[in-house]
Write an enzyme that holds these catalytic residues in place. Sequence first.
Site, PDB file in Angstrom:
ATOM      1  N   SER A  32      26.894 -33.241  90.121  1.00  0.00           N
ATOM      2  CA  SER A  32      26.001 -32.351  89.368  1.00  0.00           C
ATOM      3  C   SER A  32      25.509 -31.181  90.203  1.00  0.00           C
ATOM      4  CB  SER A  32      24.755 -33.118  88.904  1.00  0.00           C
ATOM      5  OG  SER A  32      25.118 -34.212  88.127  1.00  0.00           O
ATOM      6  N   HIS A  63      28.522 -29.977  84.327  1.00  0.00           N
ATOM      7  CA  HIS A  63      29.787 -30.611  84.700  1.00  0.00           C
ATOM      8  C   HIS A  63      30.869 -29.894  83.906  1.00  0.00           C
ATOM      9  CE1 HIS A  63      28.248 -34.284  86.721  1.00  0.00           C
ATOM     10  NE2 HIS A  63      27.170 -33.932  86.063  1.00  0.00           N
ATOM     11  N   HIS A  85      30.310 -39.830  83.062  1.00  0.00           N
ATOM     12  CA  HIS A  85      29.408 -40.902  83.489  1.00  0.00           C
ATOM     13  C   HIS A  85      29.357 -42.002  82.430  1.00  0.00           C
ATOM     14  CE1 HIS A  85      28.028 -37.229  85.506  1.00  0.00           C
ATOM     15  NE2 HIS A  85      27.600 -38.008  86.483  1.00  0.00           N
ATOM     16  N   TYR A  87      26.723 -43.356  81.363  1.00  0.00           N
ATOM     17  CA  TYR A  87      25.595 -43.143  80.434  1.00  0.00           C
ATOM     18  C   TYR A  87      25.954 -42.236  79.263  1.00  0.00           C
ATOM     19  CZ  TYR A  87      24.817 -38.776  83.045  1.00  0.00           C
ATOM     20  OH  TYR A  87      24.976 -37.565  83.656  1.00  0.00           O
ATOM     21  N   GLU A  88      27.078 -41.538  79.347  1.00  0.00           N
ATOM     22  CA  GLU A  88      27.522 -40.731  78.205  1.00  0.00           C
ATOM     23  C   GLU A  88      28.163 -41.613  77.128  1.00  0.00           C
ATOM     24  OE1 GLU A  88      29.515 -36.858  79.446  1.00  0.00           O
ATOM     25  OE2 GLU A  88      29.410 -37.891  81.369  1.00  0.00           O
ATOM     26  N   ALA A 115      24.733 -36.133  93.105  1.00  0.00           N
ATOM     27  CA  ALA A 115      23.301 -35.859  93.190  1.00  0.00           C
ATOM     28  C   ALA A 115      22.605 -37.217  93.197  1.00  0.00           C
ATOM     29  CB  ALA A 115      22.855 -35.055  91.983  1.00  0.00           C
ATOM     30  N   MET A 213      23.585 -42.209  89.404  1.00  0.00           N
ATOM     31  CA  MET A 213      24.212 -42.726  88.187  1.00  0.00           C
ATOM     32  C   MET A 213      25.733 -42.579  88.200  1.00  0.00           C
ATOM     33  SD  MET A 213      21.499 -41.091  85.491  1.00  0.00           S
ATOM     34  CE  MET A 213      19.728 -41.130  85.836  1.00  0.00           C
ATOM     35  N   SER A 214      26.323 -42.441  89.379  1.00  0.00           N
ATOM     36  CA  SER A 214      27.780 -42.250  89.420  1.00  0.00           C
ATOM     37  C   SER A 214      28.381 -42.987  90.621  1.00  0.00           C
ATOM     38  CB  SER A 214      28.103 -40.752  89.497  1.00  0.00           C
ATOM     39  OG  SER A 214      27.685 -40.222  90.738  1.00  0.00           O
ATOM     40  N   ASN A 237      16.186 -34.830  94.606  1.00  0.00           N
ATOM     41  CA  ASN A 237      14.759 -35.086  94.326  1.00  0.00           C
ATOM     42  C   ASN A 237      14.379 -36.352  95.062  1.00  0.00           C
ATOM     43  OD1 ASN A 237      16.633 -36.180  92.006  1.00  0.00           O
ATOM     44  ND2 ASN A 237      14.900 -37.583  92.152  1.00  0.00           N
ATOM     45  N   HIS A 249      16.329 -33.303  84.884  1.00  0.00           N
ATOM     46  CA  HIS A 249      17.707 -32.872  85.132  1.00  0.00           C
ATOM     47  C   HIS A 249      17.713 -31.445  85.675  1.00  0.00           C
ATOM     48  CE1 HIS A 249      22.034 -32.825  84.768  1.00  0.00           C
ATOM     49  NE2 HIS A 249      22.006 -31.782  83.961  1.00  0.00           N
TER      50      HIS A 249
END
Length: 281
Positions: A32, A63, A85, A87-88, A115, A213-214, A237, A249
Amino acid sequence: MADTVFEKATAAAEFVGRKTESRPKIAIVLGSGLGAFAEQLEGATAISFAEIPHFPQSTVPGHSGKLVIGKVSGVPVAVMQGRVHAYEGYSPEEVTFPVRVLGRMGVRTLVLTNAAGGINEGLKQGQLVLIADHINLSGRNPVVGANDDRLGPRFFDMSEGYSARLRELAHEAARSMEFRLDEGVYLSVLGPSFETPAEIRAFRTMGADLVGMSTVQETIVARHMGMEVLGISCVTNLAAGIQKEPLSHEEVMATGRAVEKQLAGLLTRLVPMIGEQLKSG
Ligand code: HPA
């Protein structure tokens, strides 16, 4: 019978092989907000994910979804600008399909960037960190189900998921640019909600330094296929409960953009070094 992952990945690799004469042994996945490196390749051929047979399409802003094949100091490299990902809504098989394709293209070394939130309080926003190991809390494993021996073995070692010798090269590249890379343990969650402060405290107790998350699914599949993996996180972050402001995000993307040039510089140094290492076995 429906095509298996092996057949689909082989078909996709052959499609890519017809678009370019280049046969990269090194591939890089850009996370990201970290896409800048792909713009710097020499003699690049860009192929949109939508064109590649069986490839999943990214739905997340930031992306852009291209496979770019080109050279860095004469060394061929395949760069994925963007990824999909879990989560998609993608299955573990879909999330890791691009890695299967890279493997079928003959890639031996995979550099995964992402990220991540910084859990370790010693980490600073905007810092690049080498992934030393991971904890898979995504709730998924992409090699569940019948094993296809043409892709890799049923059981395989994960005690060096992230190659020690590639990390050593990355440290050397960073030193030559006069910055220092920390190392940390990356813990993967499914997302897309960010973590709660209680979760972050629990993850810290478990030994995690970074959360994202990846990556973890991709590393497992790359190791299944016998590729060597280097992981680089950008601390976009500080994790939930550490920083005062709510996570967003937008913040992740803004920090990514501030750091993507440094990451691109590091990769530009590193690719020829990895190229040399591959030559010598
Ligand atoms: N948590 C999970 N994923 C992330 C984060 C985070 O804080 N930052 C960037 N990706």
